[in-house]
Structure formats: C-alpha cells, structure tokens
Scaffold this motif. Sequence first.
Motif, PDB file in Angstrom:
ATOM      1  N   ARG A 117      17.231 -14.821 -14.550  1.00 25.16           N
ATOM      2  CA  ARG A 117      18.441 -15.463 -15.075  1.00 25.16           C
ATOM      3  C   ARG A 117      18.724 -14.946 -16.479  1.00 25.16           C
ATOM      4  N   GLU A 118      19.952 -15.162 -16.922  1.00 24.93           N
ATOM      5  CA  GLU A 118      20.276 -14.795 -18.300  1.00 24.93           C
ATOM      6  C   GLU A 118      19.292 -15.474 -19.249  1.00 24.93           C
ATOM      7  N   ARG A 119      18.922 -14.765 -20.278  1.00 24.71           N
ATOM      8  CA  ARG A 119      17.993 -15.202 -21.323  1.00 24.71           C
ATOM      9  C   ARG A 119      16.527 -15.125 -20.919  1.00 24.71           C
ATOM     10  N   ASP A 120      16.227 -14.711 -19.694  1.00 22.18           N
ATOM     11  CA  ASP A 120      14.822 -14.474 -19.339  1.00 22.18           C
ATOM     12  C   ASP A 120      14.289 -13.311 -20.176  1.00 22.18           C
ATOM     13  N   GLU A 121      13.046 -13.446 -20.631  1.00 20.09           N
ATOM     14  CA  GLU A 121      12.396 -12.331 -21.333  1.00 20.09           C
ATOM     15  C   GLU A 121      11.766 -11.412 -20.286  1.00 20.09           C
ATOM     16  N   VAL A 122      12.119 -10.146 -20.320  1.00 13.71           N
ATOM     17  CA  VAL A 122      11.626  -9.214 -19.296  1.00 13.71           C
ATOM     18  C   VAL A 122      11.101  -7.934 -19.927  1.00 13.71           C
ATOM     19  N   TRP A 123      10.314  -7.206 -19.125  1.00 15.02           N
ATOM     20  CA  TRP A 123       9.849  -5.871 -19.527  1.00 15.02           C
ATOM     21  C   TRP A 123      10.000  -4.945 -18.339  1.00 15.02           C
ATOM     22  N   GLU A 144      13.106  -3.393 -10.721  1.00 12.29           N
ATOM     23  CA  GLU A 144      12.368  -2.600 -11.719  1.00 12.29           C
ATOM     24  C   GLU A 144      11.853  -3.464 -12.871  1.00 12.29           C
ATOM     25  N   ILE A 145      12.346  -4.698 -12.969  1.00 10.94           N
ATOM     26  CA  ILE A 145      11.966  -5.532 -14.118  1.00 10.94           C
ATOM     27  C   ILE A 145      10.975  -6.615 -13.697  1.00 10.94           C
ATOM     28  N   SER A 146      10.380  -7.231 -14.695  1.00  9.44           N
ATOM     29  CA  SER A 146       9.391  -8.286 -14.454  1.00  9.44           C
ATOM     30  C   SER A 146       9.434  -9.209 -15.673  1.00  9.44           C
ATOM     31  N   HIS A 147       9.029 -10.462 -15.479  1.00  5.47           N
ATOM     32  CA  HIS A 147       8.991 -11.351 -16.639  1.00  5.47           C
ATOM     33  C   HIS A 147       7.924 -10.879 -17.624  1.00  5.47           C
ATOM     34  N   LYS A 148       8.294 -10.773 -18.869  1.00  8.08           N
ATOM     35  CA  LYS A 148       7.365 -10.311 -19.907  1.00  8.08           C
ATOM     36  C   LYS A 148       6.194 -11.279 -20.024  1.00  8.08           C
ATOM     37  N   PRO A 149       4.964 -10.783 -20.188  1.00  7.72           N
ATOM     38  CA  PRO A 149       3.841 -11.701 -20.424  1.00  7.72           C
ATOM     39  C   PRO A 149       4.119 -12.560 -21.659  1.00  7.72           C
ATOM     40  N   LYS A 150       3.833 -13.844 -21.524  1.00 13.61           N
ATOM     41  CA  LYS A 150       4.181 -14.759 -22.622  1.00 13.61           C
ATOM     42  C   LYS A 150       3.277 -14.592 -23.835  1.00 13.61           C
ATOM     43  N   VAL A 163       3.123   3.500 -18.960  1.00 12.94           N
ATOM     44  CA  VAL A 163       1.754   3.967 -18.692  1.00 12.94           C
ATOM     45  C   VAL A 163       1.078   3.076 -17.650  1.00 12.94           C
ATOM     46  N   ALA A 164       1.417   1.790 -17.662  1.00 12.38           N
ATOM     47  CA  ALA A 164       0.772   0.871 -16.715  1.00 12.38           C
ATOM     48  C   ALA A 164       1.232   1.147 -15.285  1.00 12.38           C
ATOM     49  N   THR A 165       2.544   1.349 -15.088  1.00 10.17           N
ATOM     50  CA  THR A 165       3.015   1.606 -13.724  1.00 10.17           C
ATOM     51  C   THR A 165       2.581   3.000 -13.256  1.00 10.17           C
ATOM     52  N   THR A 166       2.402   3.928 -14.204  1.00 11.52           N
ATOM     53  CA  THR A 166       1.859   5.242 -13.832  1.00 11.52           C
ATOM     54  C   THR A 166       0.404   5.097 -13.397  1.00 11.52           C
ATOM     55  N   ALA A 167      -0.399   4.400 -14.208  1.00 16.37           N
ATOM     56  CA  ALA A 167      -1.815   4.212 -13.849  1.00 16.37           C
ATOM     57  C   ALA A 167      -1.931   3.426 -12.543  1.00 16.37           C
ATOM     58  N   TRP A 168      -1.065   2.427 -12.370  1.00 20.65           N
ATOM     59  CA  TRP A 168      -1.094   1.620 -11.145  1.00 20.65           C
ATOM     60  C   TRP A 168      -0.773   2.498  -9.931  1.00 20.65           C
ATOM     61  N   GLY A 351       8.744  -3.452 -10.530  1.00 18.92           N
ATOM     62  CA  GLY A 351       8.657  -4.817 -11.051  1.00 18.92           C
ATOM     63  C   GLY A 351       7.458  -5.568 -10.503  1.00 18.92           C
ATOM     64  N   PRO A 352       7.204  -5.498  -9.169  1.00 17.22           N
ATOM     65  CA  PRO A 352       6.049  -6.211  -8.621  1.00 17.22           C
ATOM     66  C   PRO A 352       4.719  -5.768  -9.248  1.00 17.22           C
ATOM     67  N   ALA A 353       4.554  -4.452  -9.484  1.00 15.23           N
ATOM     68  CA  ALA A 353       3.311  -4.001 -10.144  1.00 15.23           C
ATOM     69  C   ALA A 353       3.226  -4.600 -11.545  1.00 15.23           C
ATOM     70  N   LEU A 354       4.371  -4.649 -12.251  1.00 12.64           N
ATOM     71  CA  LEU A 354       4.360  -5.227 -13.605  1.00 12.64           C
ATOM     72  C   LEU A 354       4.052  -6.732 -13.569  1.00 12.64           C
TER      73      LEU A 354
END
Length: 400
Positions: A117-123, A144-150, A163-168, A351-354
């Motif tokens: 949703r709008e205003r969700d923090e994502v990475w 491609e997106i995921s909720h940012k770790p809090k 780097v994380a999705t590459t390593a994954w 996004g799921p890997a993230l």
Amino acid sequence: LHGWQRNQSRPIRTSSKAMTTIPAWVIDQYGNNDVLRFTNNATFPIINYPNEVIVKVFAAGLNPLDISMRGGYGSATMAMKRDPLNIKQTGSEFPLILGRDVSGVIMECGLDVKYFRERDEVWAAIPPWKQGSLAEFVVLSANEISHKPKSISHTQAAAIPYVATTAWSALVNTGGLSKDNCANKRILILGGSGGVGTFAIQMLKAWGAHVTVTCSHNAERFVKGLGADHVVDYTAGPVEGPLSALEKFDLVLDNIGGDTEQWALGLLKPWTGAKYVTLVTPFLRNTDQLGVADGMLQTAATVATKTIKVTLDYLMIHYQHFCKNTQLSSVFLQHLVKGVHYRWGFFAPSGPALDEIGKMVDAGQIRAVVEETFSFSQVPQAFEKLEKGHARGKTVSYQA
Ligand code: NDP
C-alpha cells in the motif's frame, strides 16, 4: 543542487499528478565518471502496468555493475529487453539512470497491486534494463519489491538487495542450498570481502554451513567478524595450494573468475553432487561484442565447451577411482549424464527472496555491511570510490 536539497524537506506526496520532473543523476552517453550529470528535470516515472508501484527513493546502493553499465557493458542485451521489437533508435535508453539497489517508501500503487500500500517501506534490487535508483522516484513491479526489514535504516537496507538476491540466486536456485540442508556442508567463497561475499558468508553461517573464504590479508579479521570459519590470504601467494590441503568442499562460490575455474573443481567432494558456481561469466560481454543472437550462440557454445571440459577434467581427476570400477563405461556415462557440477550464477530480482532475507535481517542473522555512505550530491564521488575496488562491503548513497 539546491533544487534537490529543497526537495528533501517535502513530505511524501500521495499523487504524482502535479509532478512532471524529478531530480536524478543521469548519463547521456557511455563513458567514464565525466558522463554522470545531475538534473532536476528527469522525467517523472509513470505506472505503465497495473502491477507496478512508484517508490520514493530514500537510499540507493551502488555495485560494480553500475561502473560497468556506465561504460556500456550489457547495453546490447538491455536494449533488447527494453525494446524487443527493435523499433526505437540507437541510444533511446538515454538519459539513463544507474543504481540497482533501493530502499524507500511506496508513493503510488497500480490497480492490481495487492500486498503493498502507499506509504509502505520497501526495498528492492532493480533489474538492469529498468531505470535505476539514483533519482527521487523509481518504478518497480510489485513482485520485485519486499517490505523493508524494520530493524535497519533505509541506508543500511540499500546495501543488501542486489548482492543478496545475487547470492540467493547463485546459492539457492543454482547451488541447491537451503536453510534445511546446509548443516555440516563445507562451502568455499572465492572473494569474501566484497558485496556478494560479505552477504554470502552471513547467510551460509546462519544456515549452519562451514565457510572458508579467500580474501586479502587486511580483510581477514573483517570476514572472520562476519562468521567465516577459515580464511586463506590470496595476497600471500597462489591460493590453490593451501585450499587443496583442506578437506574438500560441497560448493564453491566464485566471485573472482579468471583462471580459478581451472583448479577450483578439484577442490570439490567427488560423487556427491558438489557444485562450482561462478558469478563471473562472459554472457553480457558476448552479446555486447557479437550482437544478441551471435552472442547467445557464443555463450551457449562456451557453456557446452566448459561443461564437456570440466566433465573431462573431473573424470581425469578421479581416473584411478574409475579404473578400480569394473563397470567403467557405465560409470562414465552415468556421471556424464548426471552433469558436471559447473554452473553460472546470475543476479535475479525477486521480492519473495527479499522477504526471506528480510526475516533473517530482523532476526539478527544478517547485518548490512555498509563500508561508506555518500549524500545524493556526492554520487560521482561514490562512483570514484567504487571504481578503486578493494570493497569491504557496500557503498550507499542516501537521499533523506
Ligand atoms: P566487490 O567489488 O564488492 O568485491 C570484490 C572483492 O573481492 C573485493 O573485496 C576485493 O578486495 C576482493 N578480491 C579481489 N581480488 C581477489 C582475489 N584474487 N581473491 C580474493 N578476493 C579478491 O564485488 P561484488 O562482491 O559485488 O561482486 C563480485 C563479482 O561478482 C564481480 O565480478 C561482479 O561483477 C560479479 N557479479 C555477477 C553477477 C551476475 O549476475 N553474474 C551479479 C553480481 C556480481 P581486495 O581487492 O582488497 O582483495
């Protein structure tokens, strides 16, 4: 850059209707750092598909790929992805925005977006054929997106996705590793002190693997601090000898390339499905030099040649074992058919890997390794730093 700085104090807008241009770092041609240009007049990104979102960028992570793309690396393949029917003129990708990592806040969602949703923090890690994160806003697909770790800041979060999705992709999708099968596995990471290596060490340690790393002498304490069990200093001489003296490995992740594949296969445990996965591949270079069709053919030929060569090397290494076996030809065929355990690894936006990686971050199993941060006005300096090499983690540009 006053226009940009004023923008920082603006609240996040919930509609893009009033805005037509945004601040961004762009390139108008391929080249060295001189081609980076700041503008307040980059086109505001728009939602073209109902599953897309517009993200306000708070921090952008840089990778060696940005240096390569600034110089034109991969441009033939990216042009084909952006314009599959080849309708547009050469150079239509300009002005091009670099930056593959983003952490920010959703400003607007397409009609089909359900989980955000709008205003969700994502990475997110941004595919290289899309406009990048060195801008105030970027458009991404919801998958491609995921909720940012809090538990981490936007600046820390921007150090992780690419780097994380590459390593994954390399370790999980290509290497077949998971949190359930890593206990007691022995993994070798060639080049453990950079972006991919520092993430891979932490992920594998969280999953219970035994991790050996090559790096330079002055990075030894650093990688041990991330959990590496054993470190081999490549600046002290060829690493092949010291590595051969160790117990054999279940998987080798190669972040270095060059001649490593000549000897790294011999470090793997025979007859166990052990794999050598390299991230340093000639795929994009082939398509740049030969065009997309011929480049892909060359790439296929290279893989086939390497596969056969590695298989033969592998069989030569274990020739004596074969000879002891009375059913030599059937064993030969069996292992030829089973594959050669030589794989190319690639970055894959996910996004799921993230989501999974974010849980590990919030659980304290993985920390962001930010080597240096630069403000948005210092993006050229961030590129200069990256270009010097000798990374000890990640370079990040923050915007808020
Ligand atoms: P970085 O530049 O962040 O890290 C490279 C690290 O390797 C540095 O810490 C460097 O430090 C170290 N190093 C250099 N030479 C050696 C050596 N001979 N032995 C051991 N360590 C060495 O790169 P990334 O981690 O982001 O990427 C690693 C590689 O993977 C790059 O080549 C990149 O292009 C590739 N890659 C490929 C992808 C794909 O889709 N195929 C996706 C992402 C990355 P120092 O020089 O001080 O030793």
